[in-house]
Design an enzyme around this catalytic site. Sequence first.
Site, PDB file in Angstrom:
ATOM      1  CG  HIS A 277     -10.531  22.900 -20.621  1.00  0.00           C
ATOM      2  ND1 HIS A 277     -10.036  21.857 -21.509  1.00  0.00           N
ATOM      3  CD2 HIS A 277     -10.605  23.964 -21.419  1.00  0.00           C
ATOM      4  CE1 HIS A 277     -10.063  22.375 -22.708  1.00  0.00           C
ATOM      5  NE2 HIS A 277     -10.238  23.673 -22.381  1.00  0.00           N
ATOM      6  CB  SER A 278     -11.927  19.705 -14.982  1.00  0.00           C
ATOM      7  OG  SER A 278     -12.661  18.809 -15.384  1.00  0.00           O
ATOM      8  CE1 TYR A 279      -8.191  15.194 -12.238  1.00  0.00           C
ATOM      9  CE2 TYR A 279      -6.537  16.668 -11.456  1.00  0.00           C
ATOM     10  CZ  TYR A 279      -7.182  15.496 -11.507  1.00  0.00           C
ATOM     11  OH  TYR A 279      -6.226  14.201 -11.370  1.00  0.00           O
TER      12      TYR A 279
ATOM     13  CD  GLU B 291      -7.186  22.851 -17.369  1.00  0.00           C
ATOM     14  OE1 GLU B 291      -8.069  22.013 -16.730  1.00  0.00           O
ATOM     15  OE2 GLU B 291      -6.679  22.800 -18.553  1.00  0.00           O
TER      16      GLU B 291
ATOM     17  CG  ASN C  76      -7.958  23.276 -25.772  1.00  0.00           C
ATOM     18  OD1 ASN C  76      -8.449  24.259 -26.711  1.00  0.00           O
ATOM     19  ND2 ASN C  76      -7.445  23.450 -24.959  1.00  0.00           N
TER      20      ASN C  76
ATOM     21  CE1 TYR D  43       8.136  20.237 -20.121  1.00  0.00           C
ATOM     22  CE2 TYR D  43       6.988  20.142 -18.073  1.00  0.00           C
ATOM     23  CZ  TYR D  43       8.089  20.103 -18.795  1.00  0.00           C
ATOM     24  OH  TYR D  43       9.168  19.702 -18.085  1.00  0.00           O
TER      25      TYR D  43
ATOM     26  CB  ALA E 268     -15.796  13.945 -23.917  1.00  0.00           C
ATOM     27  NE  ARG E 269      -9.455  13.064 -19.500  1.00  0.00           N
ATOM     28  CZ  ARG E 269      -8.729  12.268 -19.519  1.00  0.00           C
ATOM     29  NH1 ARG E 269      -8.662  11.159 -19.541  1.00  0.00           N
ATOM     30  NH2 ARG E 269      -7.390  12.933 -19.491  1.00  0.00           N
TER      31      ARG E 269
HETATM   32 ZN   LIG Z   1      -9.400  19.927 -20.884  1.00  0.00          ZN
END
Ligand SMILES: [Zn+2]
Length: 425
Positions: free
Chosen positions: A305-307, A380, A252, A357, A184-185
Site C-alpha cells: 500500500h501507500s503511503y 505502506e 481492504n 487506529y 486503486a490510487r
Molecule cells: Zn491502501
Amino acid sequence: MNQTIFGCYLQTLVLFLVAITHAVRISYDGYKVYQVTPRTRVEADLLREFEEDIHFDFWSEIRAVDFPVDIMVAPGAQEEFEDFLDNQNLEYTTIIENVEEKIQEEDSRQRRQVRVDRGNVTFTEYMRHDEILAYIEQLTVDYPSIATTEVIGKSFEGRDLTVIRISSGASNKSIIFIEAAIHAREWIAPPVALYIINQLVENSNYTNMYEDIEWVIFPVVNPDGYEYTHTDARLWRKTRSTATICNGVDGNRNFDFQWMVTGASSWQCSETYAGRSAFSEVETQAVKNFFDSHRGRIKLFIDLHSYGRLLMFPWGYTSDPPSDFEELQSLGERVNDAITSVRGTNYTVGTAISILYPTSGGSRDYAKAVGGIDLSYTIELPAGGNAGFNPDASEIIPVVTEIWEGIKVFYDYVVEKYVNGTKTV
Ligand SMILES: [Zn+2]
Ligand SMILES: *[C@@H]1O[C@H](CO)[C@@H](O)[C@H](O)[C@H]1NC(C)=O
Ligand SMILES: *[C@@H]1O[C@H](CO)[C@@H](O)[C@H](O)[C@H]1NC(C)=O
Ligand SMILES: *[C@@H]1O[C@H](CO)[C@@H](O)[C@H](O)[C@H]1NC(C)=O
Ligand SMILES: *[C@@H]1O[C@H](CO)[C@@H](O)[C@H](O)[C@H]1NC(C)=O
Ligand SMILES: *[C@@H]1O[C@H](CO)[C@@H](O)[C@H](O)[C@H]1NC(C)=O
C-alpha cells in the site's frame, strides 16, 4: 407523451448521463490538502469525526499523536474545517492549495507520448493494467521453465485477475505471496511488485531465490479501480462494483475476519465502506480462493500500500498482541534495517493497531487468522517527495530498489524457518 416516447426519452437521458459521467475526468479543482498534527489523543479523536464525511478524504491514516495526517477537503467544507481547526487550536498547514493543479502538473510531467512496448517493463513511468499483464505474459514466453501466469478470477468489470508464479524444480514448495493495489490510487505499489518479478526472473544473480521457494505475485488486485484512476478519477481508492448511491467497496475492509467490527464503514459512500457483506467483491474472493487452494503452503503474505513508511503486522482490530509478536517484530526490524541501509529510508515497525487506529476486515489479519499464514505484513510505501499522493515517476527506482533489499531478508527468513528448518530470529 405516450409511454413509448417517454421510455425513449428516459433511455436517451440515461445514456446521456452515463456518457457524461464516463467521458469527463473528475476534477479536484479547489480541493485542498491540509496536514494536521494532533498533539493529544483527544485531538486525534476529533479528526476521526471527519472520516465518514464525504467532503473529507484521508490520504494518510491517523496514527498515534504527533504524527501529521494529510486530509483532502472539498471546496465547500474548507471554511468550516479551518474554523474548526482554529477553534480547537489544532496545529495544521496547507500542503496542497489546489489538488487539480497538482494532478495536471503530474500529468504533463508524466503523460507518455508512447505506450510502453508490449511485453516490456519500465520503472520510469507508471504502467497501465494491460501493459503490466503484457509484461508478465511475455515473461512466461521468454522464461517458460520458471514463469507461469494464472487468471485467478475476473474483476467486477471483467478484467483478468492475473498472478505470476515464479518457481523452478519441485512443485508443492513453500509460497511467498505478494499483492499490490487493492487500493486503486496507490500507484507506487504495482511497480514494487513488478520490480520483485523483474529481479527474480530477469536478473540471473537471483536464480537461487526460486529454487526452494515459489513466488506468487499479484501486481494489481483491483484493476478496475486502478484503470479508473488513470482515466476518470486520479484519487479513486475502492473497487468499481456498483451500488445504489455510491460505487465501490474498500477491498481492504471486505475480508471475512472481524468484518465490520471496527474502523470500517457500512455507509456505501465512505472510503472505508466494507461492502454489503464480507467477500462481496470478486477481487477479494479471488484472494480468498487462492489462500484456500494453497492452504499450508503460503508462508509469507505481503500486502503493498501507500503511503506512510509503515511495516505492520497483525493485529489491526485488537491490541492483544499475536502470540508470535516477538518474531514478527524482530523480522520486521531486520527488513527495515536492510531497507534503511540503502539510503536511510526508515519504516515504523509494529502491529497495525499500535501504529494506526483500529481497522478490521483487511487482508493482513485475514491471512494470519483464517488463512493460517503466520508471517503476514502490510507495507505502506513512502509518499511523494513533494506532497503528491504518490512519488513522482522519477522516484520509482529508489523506492523499488530499497524495498528489494527488504524482500531478500524476508526470503532468507522463510527459507531458514520453513525450508532449512533453522529459525534464527
Ligand atoms: Zn491502501
Ligand atoms: C523492449 O524489450 C526488448 C527486449 O526485451 C528490447 O529489445 C527493446 O529495446 C525494449 N524496448 C524499449 C522501448 O525499451
Ligand atoms: C550481479 O551481482 C554482481 C556481484 O554482486 C554485480 O556486480 C552485478 O551488477 C549484478 N548484476 C545485476 C544484473 O544486478
Ligand atoms: C504439499 O505441501 C503441504 C504443506 O507443506 C503438505 O501438507 C502436503 O502434504 C504436500 N502435498 C504433496 C502432494 O506433497
Ligand atoms: C527509525 O525510526 C525509529 C522510530 O520509529 C527510531 O527509533 C530509529 O532511531 C530510526 N532509525 C533511523 C536510522 O533513523
Ligand atoms: C539453506 O540451506 C542451503 C543448503 O544447506 C544453503 O545453501 C542456504 O544458504 C540456506 N539458506 C538460508 C537462507 O539459510
